[in-house]
Structures are given as C-alpha cells and as structure tokens.
Design a protein around this motif. Sequence first.
Motif, PDB file in Angstrom:
ATOM      1  N   GLY A 256       0.854  -1.183   0.000  1.00  0.00           N
ATOM      2  CA  GLY A 256       0.000   0.000   0.000  1.00  0.00           C
ATOM      3  C   GLY A 256       0.887   1.229   0.000  1.00  0.00           C
ATOM      4  N   ASN A 257       1.337   1.595   1.196  1.00  0.00           N
ATOM      5  CA  ASN A 257       2.183   2.773   1.345  1.00  0.00           C
ATOM      6  C   ASN A 257       3.657   2.537   1.068  1.00  0.00           C
ATOM      7  OD1 ASN A 257       1.465   5.412   1.835  1.00  0.00           O
ATOM      8  ND2 ASN A 257       0.461   4.835   3.741  1.00  0.00           N
ATOM      9  N   GLY A 259       5.778   0.895   2.813  1.00  0.00           N
ATOM     10  CA  GLY A 259       6.641   0.807   3.988  1.00  0.00           C
ATOM     11  C   GLY A 259       7.220  -0.590   4.149  1.00  0.00           C
TER      12      GLY A 259
HETATM   13  C1  LIG Z   1      -0.885  -1.746   5.992  1.00  0.00           C
HETATM   14  C2  LIG Z   1      -1.184  -3.035   5.323  1.00  0.00           C
HETATM   15  C3  LIG Z   1      -0.625  -3.381   4.069  1.00  0.00           C
HETATM   16  C4  LIG Z   1       0.231  -2.417   3.268  1.00  0.00           C
HETATM   17  O1  LIG Z   1       1.504  -2.200   3.857  1.00  0.00           O
HETATM   18  P1  LIG Z   1       2.373  -0.929   3.401  1.00  0.00           P
HETATM   19  O2  LIG Z   1       3.539  -0.916   4.332  1.00  0.00           O
HETATM   20  O3  LIG Z   1       1.482   0.264   3.587  1.00  0.00           O
HETATM   21  O4  LIG Z   1       2.767  -1.137   1.988  1.00  0.00           O
HETATM   22  C5  LIG Z   1      -0.907  -4.621   3.551  1.00  0.00           C
HETATM   23  N1  LIG Z   1      -1.718  -5.499   4.187  1.00  0.00           N
HETATM   24  C6  LIG Z   1      -2.260  -5.207   5.395  1.00  0.00           C
HETATM   25  C7  LIG Z   1      -3.158  -6.198   6.033  1.00  0.00           C
HETATM   26  C8  LIG Z   1      -2.016  -3.975   6.005  1.00  0.00           C
HETATM   27  O5  LIG Z   1      -2.584  -3.705   7.195  1.00  0.00           O
END
Ligand SMILES: *Cc1c(COP(=O)(O)O)cnc(C)c1O
Length: 465
Positions: A256-257, A259
Amino acid sequence: MKYISTRGQAPSLSFENVVLTGLAEDGGLYVPESIPEFTAAEIKQMQGLDYPALAFEIMRPFVAGELSDEELKSLIFASYAKFRHKAIAPLVQTAHNEWVLELFQGPTLAFKDFALQFLGNLLDHILKKRKQRVVVMGATSGDTGSAAIEGCRHCQNIDIFILHPHQRVSDVQRKQMTSVIEDNVFNIALKGNFDDCQNIVKASFTDQSFLPEARRLVAVNSINWARIMAQIVYYFYAALSLGSPHRPVSFSVPTGNFGDIFAGYLAKKMGLPIERLIIATNANDILHRCISENDHSKRALMHSLSPSMDIMVSSNFERLLFDIYDRNGDEIRRLMADFKHGAMQLGGSQLSKTRAIFDSYKVDDVETVRVINEVFNESEYLLDPHTAIGVEAARKTRGNSDVPVVCLATAHPAKFPEAIDRAGIKGGSVLPFHMRDLFERQEKFAVLEHDLKTVQNFVANNIRV
Ligand SMILES: *Cc1c(COP(=O)(O)O)cnc(C)c1O
C-alpha cells in the motif's frame, strides 16, 4: 547514526529526534545517512537466533550512539512478548518452493503490530528519559488504528486519540479499537468519512495551539522511520530459516504505502541475498503502473476487498527514489514537484535500476477471491485478501525460477470475512481462540460531530495531567 531528509533541505537529526519528528521540514522523509552492511559471514552467524535476538542484531547499527545495548534489548523483548506464537513470525509452506510468512500473530492480527508494538515502547522510553509527554493523534480506516492503540495502551507518557469514520469500519475493526479502555486511550467515532478524519488530524498537526503548554503531537503513521526499521527484521528471519546466506530468497509483498516492501529493500542493501522483491497491488495500482509502464500518476481511489492497500499515493516510495537517484535531494524535489500536478516519470536508467530489483503485479477483487479459494483447495490454508494478492503476484511473476519465494501474510483472515465468504469458504473466518470473546468486551468511544473545534476540545479536555 544520523538521519537525513530525502529532499536535502532539512537539518540532519539523531535517531531519537527522527522518531519524534515524522515528516522533515522540507516535506521529505528521513532515512539513515548510510545503510549498515553485513558480510555473508556475519549473516551466517545469525543463523539460529530467535526473533528477539535477531532483531537486536539488525536494529543495533541504526540506533548506535543513542540507545545502549541493554535499552534496545529490553525494548525488543517487551515488544514481541505479546505475540501469541512462539516463533513470532512463523513460516508455513503453501506450495513447492512457496512459503507464507505469518506476520499476523501479534495483538491485532496484522503485520502492523511488528512496528507499532516496538514504536509505542520506544516512544515511551525516549519520553521518559526526556521527562516529556506527547499526544498521539491519528486517523484510521481500520487496521492502523487498532495496532497503534495496542502499541500505546501501556505507555505512561502518551495519550492517544484515534479517529475513525462512525459506522464505516468493520465490526471486528471497531471492537479491536474500542474495547481498549485504558484511560490514555480515546477512540473518536467521527460523523464523517475517512477523509474527514484525516483532514482533522492534518489540521491539528499544522496548528497545535489547542494543546496545553509543553504538549505536542507525534505521528505514528508509516512514514515514521522506527516502523520501517522494525520491519527489516522479519526478512532476515525468514531468509535465514530457509538457508540464507547460502540460498537466495525472493519476497512477495502486498503493498500500500510501500513501507513494508521498503524494509525488504533495506534488508537487501544490508547484505541479505534477496533475488526479487515483488510489489503486489490491488486495483489501486500506481506502483505497478510505475514499474511496468513508467506511469506514476494519481487516479481516483477504489474501494477493494483488501482495504489496507487502498491508497492513491505510496508515501514511502520517495525513500526508494532517493536511493535510486543516488541520494540526490534536488532530483527528488524536482520529481515531487512534478507529482504535485498529478504525475511523474522516472529517468531511463533509474527505471532500469528499479526493475533490476523489483517486479510488480496487480490483482483485482475477482482474482483475489479466486486465489483464496484456489489455495484453500490446494492445501486448506486460508489466506486473507491482502496475502492472497501477494501469493498470486508471486505465482504470476516468478516464471520457473527455483528460488524459494516468501509471501508476506499481512493479516489474519478473520479480519476480512467478506472476502472469505465470497470465496465460498463457509465458516472459514474464525477469530483465533484468545479473541473469541471480542464481541462481548466492553467498549469505550465518543461519537463526535465532524467539526475541528469539537474534536480539538475533546482532545484538550481528555489529556491526562
Ligand atoms: C498496511 C497493510 C498493508 C500495506 O503495507 P504498506 O507498508 O502500507 O505497503 C498490507 N496489508 C495489510 C493487512 C495492512 O494492514
């Protein structure tokens, strides 16, 4: 270790100050001035270490000169004590040469516990040394909020206020947050949507005059460096379990982000033999478009079955770009200025450099449901929708490579029953045993109007004196 901004115009900071700071003054993100490296012989010596002992070895160079070995060890020990599996991050094989790394054994059943359990303890420790107290304020559409609350609930020097959109988070997610009833924890159900929550938090960071004197806000969102640092550890843990440093490994990461996968990139830079890093996205595919077509442009946000990956912009991608552009802050400022208008393009050599390390793949909701079903039929292993995206991306991008692939399992399937139901797995999404009473637990939350002053008054009136 000193930390510098990706945009090159903010003062460099110590580790402790970076943890308290969040965004740099110039709008950039902080990264270590240099990335520590381990030789193959040093990595070999880490074989057999349990999770906390390994975490100590990996994080130590990043905090050098600021936390003593004893301090670091006790923070790590306290942070992973609440995980309910003895391995902390167990590996489960799902197919030939394919493993799932279960990162959902922490208190809120998602991988964010790895970072936020540690960050809560770390912040509290730094604040105690400085005789300071802070207020953590954040907005959540679900997962981050509960992990942040669990991370801060026992902190003497932190009061935490988490805003969620009233009646728009799932029952499991709400209960996980609101059943924490410590007197430093405040859940605000805002009569509005997630953006409204976020705007109130942003405005509060910009003008903090509503807070009593000597208090300030601290952000625990995924740009906080300490979160990334804590996530590097499990890449080492999984690879060592599978025979590193003699056997290279690939990782597939539901993103997502950016990280989580950025932590994997750092593990590689530190000397861990990682063959490929696979960026797995849902329909919000800005990163997949960037890697595959050099199209890093904003599009409207789509709501998917994997809501924790529903992002328009991946903020931590800037940290990667900084490296790919040879740590030239001027270049990053230029790229980010372009991106402000909606799109940016990588230079040809920078794109090649990125592709030499990363693969990418996009999986939509229909495919996500199909993969959950497929893997369940193959091995009776139940994937949550985020993890399913990682598994499918691994299967689609690896070709016939015989390098083992580890798919990061970022959440427990019980958190996302809708996807499991759609996959036709009846009664599949059962909460782990120790959480079966979740829905009987007492709740504490305040329903507030969508109004900045109302929320700020609530915060100011509830801070512990
Ligand atoms: C936050 C999250 C992600 C994405 O992780 P990032 O570090 O933002 O890329 C993926 N899966 C779950 C279940 C999350 O909570």
